[in-house]
Scaffold this motif. Structure first.
Motif, PDB file in Angstrom:
ATOM      1  N   ALA A   1       0.849  -1.190   0.000  1.00 25.70           N
ATOM      2  CA  ALA A   1       0.000   0.000   0.000  1.00 25.70           C
ATOM      3  C   ALA A   1       0.883   1.239   0.000  1.00 25.70           C
ATOM      4  CB  ALA A   1      -0.916   0.005   1.224  1.00 25.70           C
ATOM      5  N   CYS A   2       0.335   2.333  -0.467  1.00 23.73           N
ATOM      6  CA  CYS A   2       1.066   3.597  -0.469  1.00 23.73           C
ATOM      7  C   CYS A   2       1.360   4.020   0.971  1.00 23.73           C
ATOM      8  CB  CYS A   2       0.243   4.692  -1.154  1.00 23.73           C
ATOM      9  SG  CYS A   2      -0.007   4.439  -2.922  1.00 23.73           S
ATOM     10  N   ALA A   3       2.527   4.583   1.180  1.00 23.93           N
ATOM     11  CA  ALA A   3       2.922   5.046   2.514  1.00 23.93           C
ATOM     12  C   ALA A   3       3.801   6.274   2.364  1.00 23.93           C
ATOM     13  CB  ALA A   3       3.668   3.945   3.263  1.00 23.93           C
ATOM     14  N   THR A   4       3.752   7.145   3.342  1.00 26.62           N
ATOM     15  CA  THR A   4       4.531   8.371   3.295  1.00 26.62           C
ATOM     16  C   THR A   4       5.491   8.449   4.475  1.00 26.62           C
ATOM     17  OG1 THR A   4       2.868   9.619   4.549  1.00 26.62           O
ATOM     18  CG2 THR A   4       2.671   9.632   2.147  1.00 26.62           C
ATOM     19  N   GLY A   5       6.554   9.177   4.270  1.00 27.80           N
ATOM     20  CA  GLY A   5       7.511   9.490   5.318  1.00 27.80           C
ATOM     21  C   GLY A   5       8.055  10.878   5.052  1.00 27.80           C
ATOM     22  N   SER A   6       8.493  11.569   6.070  1.00 31.78           N
ATOM     23  CA  SER A   6       8.984  12.925   5.874  1.00 31.78           C
ATOM     24  C   SER A   6      10.223  13.166   6.708  1.00 31.78           C
ATOM     25  CB  SER A   6       7.907  13.955   6.210  1.00 31.78           C
ATOM     26  OG  SER A   6       7.530  13.857   7.577  1.00 31.78           O
ATOM     27  N   CYS A   7      10.998  14.154   6.299  1.00 34.34           N
ATOM     28  CA  CYS A   7      12.156  14.587   7.052  1.00 34.34           C
ATOM     29  C   CYS A   7      12.247  16.102   6.961  1.00 34.34           C
ATOM     30  CB  CYS A   7      13.441  13.929   6.547  1.00 34.34           C
ATOM     31  SG  CYS A   7      13.818  14.223   4.809  1.00 34.34           S
ATOM     32  N   ARG A   8      12.950  16.670   7.893  1.00 33.09           N
ATOM     33  CA  ARG A   8      13.091  18.124   7.954  1.00 33.09           C
ATOM     34  C   ARG A   8      14.373  18.541   7.247  1.00 33.09           C
ATOM     35  NH1 ARG A   8       9.996  22.604   8.421  1.00 33.09           N
ATOM     36  NH2 ARG A   8      11.318  24.358   9.035  1.00 33.09           N
ATOM     37  N   TRP A   9      14.221  19.509   6.357  1.00 30.16           N
ATOM     38  CA  TRP A   9      15.374  20.081   5.678  1.00 30.16           C
ATOM     39  C   TRP A   9      15.481  21.546   6.090  1.00 30.16           C
ATOM     40  CZ3 TRP A   9      18.299  17.028   2.342  1.00 30.16           C
ATOM     41  CH2 TRP A   9      17.729  15.784   2.039  1.00 30.16           C
ATOM     42  N   ALA A  10      16.627  22.149   5.807  1.00 34.36           N
ATOM     43  CA  ALA A  10      16.820  23.545   6.194  1.00 34.36           C
ATOM     44  C   ALA A  10      15.780  24.448   5.545  1.00 34.36           C
ATOM     45  CB  ALA A  10      18.228  24.014   5.820  1.00 34.36           C
TER      46      ALA A  10
ATOM     47  N   LEU B   1       6.701   9.646  -0.875  1.00 39.15           N
ATOM     48  CA  LEU B   1       5.589   8.701  -1.015  1.00 39.15           C
ATOM     49  C   LEU B   1       6.100   7.433  -1.670  1.00 39.15           C
ATOM     50  CD1 LEU B   1       2.581   7.898  -0.929  1.00 39.15           C
ATOM     51  CD2 LEU B   1       2.292   9.062  -3.125  1.00 39.15           C
ATOM     52  N   ASP B   2       6.053   6.331  -0.938  1.00 44.84           N
ATOM     53  CA  ASP B   2       6.415   5.018  -1.466  1.00 44.84           C
ATOM     54  C   ASP B   2       5.163   4.373  -2.037  1.00 44.84           C
ATOM     55  OD1 ASP B   2       7.960   2.822  -2.098  1.00 44.84           O
ATOM     56  OD2 ASP B   2       7.862   1.946  -0.080  1.00 44.84           O
ATOM     57  N   THR B   3       5.310   3.656  -3.136  1.00 46.85           N
ATOM     58  CA  THR B   3       4.151   3.077  -3.817  1.00 46.85           C
ATOM     59  C   THR B   3       4.327   1.583  -4.027  1.00 46.85           C
ATOM     60  OG1 THR B   3       5.071   3.525  -6.019  1.00 46.85           O
ATOM     61  CG2 THR B   3       3.664   5.226  -5.048  1.00 46.85           C
ATOM     62  N   PRO B   4       3.238   0.824  -3.993  1.00 46.89           N
ATOM     63  CA  PRO B   4       3.283  -0.584  -4.393  1.00 46.89           C
ATOM     64  C   PRO B   4       3.274  -0.668  -5.921  1.00 46.89           C
ATOM     65  CG  PRO B   4       1.055   0.016  -3.820  1.00 46.89           C
ATOM     66  CD  PRO B   4       1.904   1.248  -3.584  1.00 46.89           C
TER      67      PRO B   4
ATOM     68  N   PHE C   1      -9.658   1.023  -8.553  1.00 52.50           N
ATOM     69  CA  PHE C   1      -8.802   2.224  -8.555  1.00 52.50           C
ATOM     70  C   PHE C   1      -8.638   2.831  -7.162  1.00 52.50           C
ATOM     71  CE2 PHE C   1     -10.010   1.753 -12.917  1.00 52.50           C
ATOM     72  CZ  PHE C   1      -8.937   2.236 -13.659  1.00 52.50           C
ATOM     73  N   GLU C   2      -8.918   2.042  -6.106  1.00 53.83           N
ATOM     74  CA  GLU C   2      -8.797   2.591  -4.761  1.00 53.83           C
ATOM     75  C   GLU C   2      -7.352   2.937  -4.402  1.00 53.83           C
ATOM     76  OE1 GLU C   2     -10.551  -0.119  -5.421  1.00 53.83           O
ATOM     77  OE2 GLU C   2     -12.616   0.273  -4.759  1.00 53.83           O
ATOM     78  N   GLU C   3      -6.410   2.019  -4.683  1.00 52.80           N
ATOM     79  CA  GLU C   3      -5.027   2.295  -4.292  1.00 52.80           C
ATOM     80  C   GLU C   3      -4.428   3.403  -5.148  1.00 52.80           C
ATOM     81  OE1 GLU C   3      -2.173   2.158  -1.624  1.00 52.80           O
ATOM     82  OE2 GLU C   3      -3.992   0.933  -1.557  1.00 52.80           O
ATOM     83  N   ARG C   4      -4.785   3.419  -6.420  1.00 52.70           N
ATOM     84  CA  ARG C   4      -4.309   4.524  -7.262  1.00 52.70           C
ATOM     85  C   ARG C   4      -4.939   5.845  -6.816  1.00 52.70           C
ATOM     86  NH1 ARG C   4      -5.204   1.163 -12.754  1.00 52.70           N
ATOM     87  NH2 ARG C   4      -6.558   0.055 -11.292  1.00 52.70           N
ATOM     88  N   GLY C   5      -6.200   5.786  -6.349  1.00 58.06           N
ATOM     89  CA  GLY C   5      -6.817   6.978  -5.797  1.00 58.06           C
ATOM     90  C   GLY C   5      -6.115   7.444  -4.533  1.00 58.06           C
ATOM     91  N   ARG C   6      -5.718   6.493  -3.662  1.00 59.94           N
ATOM     92  CA  ARG C   6      -4.971   6.845  -2.461  1.00 59.94           C
ATOM     93  C   ARG C   6      -3.635   7.487  -2.820  1.00 59.94           C
ATOM     94  NH1 ARG C   6      -2.922   3.431   0.741  1.00 59.94           N
ATOM     95  NH2 ARG C   6      -3.063   4.740   2.602  1.00 59.94           N
ATOM     96  N   CYS C   7      -3.002   6.997  -3.871  1.00 63.69           N
ATOM     97  CA  CYS C   7      -1.748   7.590  -4.320  1.00 63.69           C
ATOM     98  C   CYS C   7      -1.944   9.064  -4.652  1.00 63.69           C
ATOM     99  CB  CYS C   7      -1.222   6.825  -5.532  1.00 63.69           C
ATOM    100  SG  CYS C   7       0.330   7.468  -6.222  1.00 63.69           S
TER     101      CYS C   7
END
Length: 278
Positions: free
Chosen positions: A59-68, A75-78, A92-98
């Motif tokens: 499933a799609c998943a997100t991660g974030s980091c702080r930059w200056a 966003l990682d995708t299957p 089209f649910e997973e593509r919609g989530r993307c």
């Protein structure tokens, strides 16, 4: 969390961005190292990544980091881009989530492929990316090669220029020549240098686009649905994508349109009769 990876030029440029958050979307076929690349960018193990016979990311998943200059969201995708996605995601649910997770649109798409293993599957996935987001996404795409260690200190640009794989050369050219390579097992200092190189490409791309994210009619629709429930937003976006379902056969190719898969491999380790992908 602060990061030393951002150059002074990127800091200055970032302060002028219309948005304080950069969105990077990982794309490509399964097994190329998308999740590991996302972890390298985030500088921590956030996405599940391991060697497996079947796709690890479901499933799609997100991660974030702080930059200056602000935040960077990854966003990682299957497997949303292969011809088989119609069976895996019929509604089209997973593509919609993307779309919803990357709204109002990605600033850059990172098309991940494995060095020395660019095959017909990779090209089909690339066509799936364009079918999902529109052909204009090529202007926002950076090709990221994993297994940088296989270059053995050589030049990636020379590798792309000299390869016999015409399809690979044409892909990089279609993406404006933007490419870099990652060794996702590298030590901290080398990994930081790789991310710094990538962010330099992102900086240049975003500057060329005036700081605005990529958009299309589906992203614009998603922006108008902010007051609705998450379920209703997903339903509406999935319906819009389903209305364009006629584009998805373009992500596949009839068998007669392809040379044998060994002709698309960069490794030249197998002949036509012994390639394990046949």
């Amino acid at each position: 969390m602060g990061s030393p990876l951002v150059s002074r030029g990127f800091q200055e440029f970032g302060s002028a961005l219309q948005e304080r958050r950069l969105r990077l979307l990982l794309a490509g076929r399964s097994g190329t190292g998308k999740s590991a690349t996302g972890n390298s960018i985030l500088q921590r193990k956030h996405f599940l990544s391991r060697l497996a016979a079947t796709a690890v990311t479901r499933a799609c998943a997100t991660g974030s980091c702080r930059w200056a200059s602000g935040d960077v969201e990854v966003l990682d995708t299957p497997d949303l881009f292969s011809p088989e996605v119609a069976q895996a995601d019929p509604g089209f649910e997973e593509r919609g989530r993307c779309y919803l997770l990357s709204a109002p649109g990605p600033h850059a798409v990172l098309l991940v492929t494995q060095l020395g293993r660019f095959t017909a599957q990779d090209l089909r996935a690339w066509r799936g990316v364009k079918a999902l987001f529109g052909a204009g996404i090529a202007a926002r795409t950076i090709v990221v090669f994993t297994r940088r260690e296989d270059l053995a200190g050589g030049s990636l640009q020379q590798y792309v220029r000299d390869t016999d794989n015409r399809a690979l050369r044409e892909l990089v050219a279609e993406c404006g020549g933007r490419c870099c390579a990652f060794d996702n097992r590298a030590a901290d200092g080398e990994r930081e240098a790789q991310v710094r190189e990538l962010m330099g490409l992102v900086e240049e791309l975003v500057r060329d686009q005036g700081g605005a994210p990529y958009t299309n009619d589906v992203y614009r629709l998603a922006q108008t649905l902010g007051g609705l429930s998450r379920e209703e937003r997903l339903r509406r976006v999935a319906e819009r994508l389903a209305a364009h379902r006629e584009l998805w056969p373009l992500a596949g190719f009839p068998s007669w349109a392809w040379p044998p898969c060994w002709a698309l491999c960069c490794c030249c380790a197998f002949s036509a009769g012994t390639c394990p992908r046949r």
